[in-house]
Design an enzyme around this catalytic site. Structure first.
Site, PDB file in Angstrom:
ATOM      1  CE  LYS A 240      -4.542  -1.270   2.189  1.00 15.90           C
ATOM      2  NZ  LYS A 240      -4.079  -2.065   3.271  1.00 15.90           N
TER       3      LYS A 240
HETATM    4  N1  GLU Z   1      -5.203  -5.807   8.426  1.00 14.91           N
HETATM    5  C1  GLU Z   1      -3.939  -6.598   7.924  1.00 14.91           C
HETATM    6  C2  GLU Z   1      -3.547  -5.887   6.795  1.00 14.91           C
HETATM    7  O1  GLU Z   1      -4.126  -5.282   5.981  1.00 14.91           O
HETATM    8  C3  GLU Z   1      -4.453  -8.046   7.631  1.00 14.91           C
HETATM    9  C4  GLU Z   1      -4.488  -8.926   8.977  1.00 14.91           C
HETATM   10  C5  GLU Z   1      -4.849 -10.248   8.417  1.00 14.91           C
HETATM   11  O2  GLU Z   1      -5.434 -10.462   7.694  1.00 14.91           O
HETATM   12  O3  GLU Z   1      -4.586 -10.961   9.687  1.00 14.91           O
HETATM   13  O4  GLU Z   1      -2.316  -6.037   6.450  1.00 14.91           O
END
Ligand code: GLU
Length: 303
Positions: A240
């Site tokens: 990102k």
């Molecule tokens: N929120 C995390 C991310 O966007 C992903 C965490 C998960 O899938 O355990 O990197």
């Protein structure tokens, strides 16, 4: 009933690698006759980007992805995380740690490839420091149990880790009070009754500690399937923070590409359809069996 989930963080706009992960999570749950939930992991407030949640929801809709159940936005209610901390504390599974900011800064977000530092040496483990003394800011660490944890991943194979030795006692609540990703993800997977976690393979090394935390909270750990990472032509992970217009979903849509065209591009990168095809979610999902996903990376050639 199988329950999967897609759990993006609103720290930027979704890119093609996120779309791939979302479709795979959806596909695996649906193929097993189950449901796929959507959760917004927005507890790392310093890194949350204003408006990113709304834009992510729009992008997922434009891909034609619809999720089941209620949308869970972590920041809307912190009670479950504080209850979990209280429970761990009651079992003496936590200790207060006064070590430096540098050691602790990383704890808030999911640790993607190369972002984890060395294991914490356990400096404060036996000091019995107070948890709530306003004069001594402390982080709360989890006393990692001893032993090797093995995760049988249908896509990446067997992964074994001596968590206490290789990772150490992780921070669950930072000095500034922020709830760490590692705690929040386990609390939510438990309360949402997630049976299979599907996400990028850069989080494979977080799975064993999540198994231990889950057990410490009295729950049964989910199973895990870690996806190949989408990489650019030079082998770098599409992330990102560095994603350019050529891989951001918003930019692709702004160029006039439809959701089905973007899914067709993902299908073509995986070799499950020809170049230039359009695919709807269900069709692409039907082609994403384990054989296709059993690899470390998928190269994304920008168009
Ligand atoms: N929120 C995390 C991310 O966007 C992903 C965490 C998960 O899938 O355990 O990197």
């Amino acid at each position: 009933m199988e329950v999967g989930r897609y759990a993006p963080s609103p720290t930027g706009d979704l890119h093609i690698g996120n779309a791939f992960a979302a479709v795979c999570a959806w596909a695996r749950a649906r193929r097993a006759g189950g449901r796929c939930l959507l959760r917004i992991e927005d507890l790392d407030t310093p890194r949350v980007v204003a408006g990113a949640t709304e834009r992510m929801l729009e992008d997922l809709r434009a891909l034609g992805l619809t999720f089941d159940g209620e949308l869970l936005v972590q920041s809307r209610d912190l009670t479950p995380y504080h209850e979990a901390l209280a429970r761990l504390r009651a079992h003496s599974a936590l200790y207060a740690c006064r070590c430096s900011r540098k050691d602790l800064a990383r704890a808030a977000s999911a640790p993607h490839e190369g972002e984890e530092g060395p294991p914490y040496p356990g400096t404060c483990r036996e000091l019995g420091l107070p948890f709530d003394d306003p004069a001594l800011p402390v982080a709360w660490r989890f006393r990692m149990p001893e032993g090797v944890v093995t995760v049988d991943d249908p896509l990446q194979g067997t992964f074994a880790q001596d968590v206490r030795r290789e990772v150490g006692d992780v921070v669950l609540r930072r000095k500034d009070g922020l709830i760490a990703y590692q705690l929040a993800v386990v609390v939510d997977d438990l309360r949402q009754r997630v049976t299979e976690v599907v996400r990028g393979r850069d989080l494979l090394s977080s799975a064993p500690r999540q198994v231990l935390l889950c057990r410490a909270l009295g729950g049964a750990p989910p199973s895990f399937a870690h996806l190949p990472l989408l990489v650019d032509a030079s082998g770098g992970r599409i992330a990102k923070r560095t994603a350019g217009a050529d891989v951001l979903l918003r930019s692709l849509f702004a160029r006039g590409l439809s959701g089905q065209r973007v899914l067709g591009m993902i299908g073509a990168a995986l070799g499950v359809c020809g170049e230039g095809e359009h695919l709807d979610v269900a069709t692409l999902a039907g082609r994403l069996d384990d054989r296709v996903l059993r690899r470390a990376s998928v190269t994304w050639a920008s168009s």
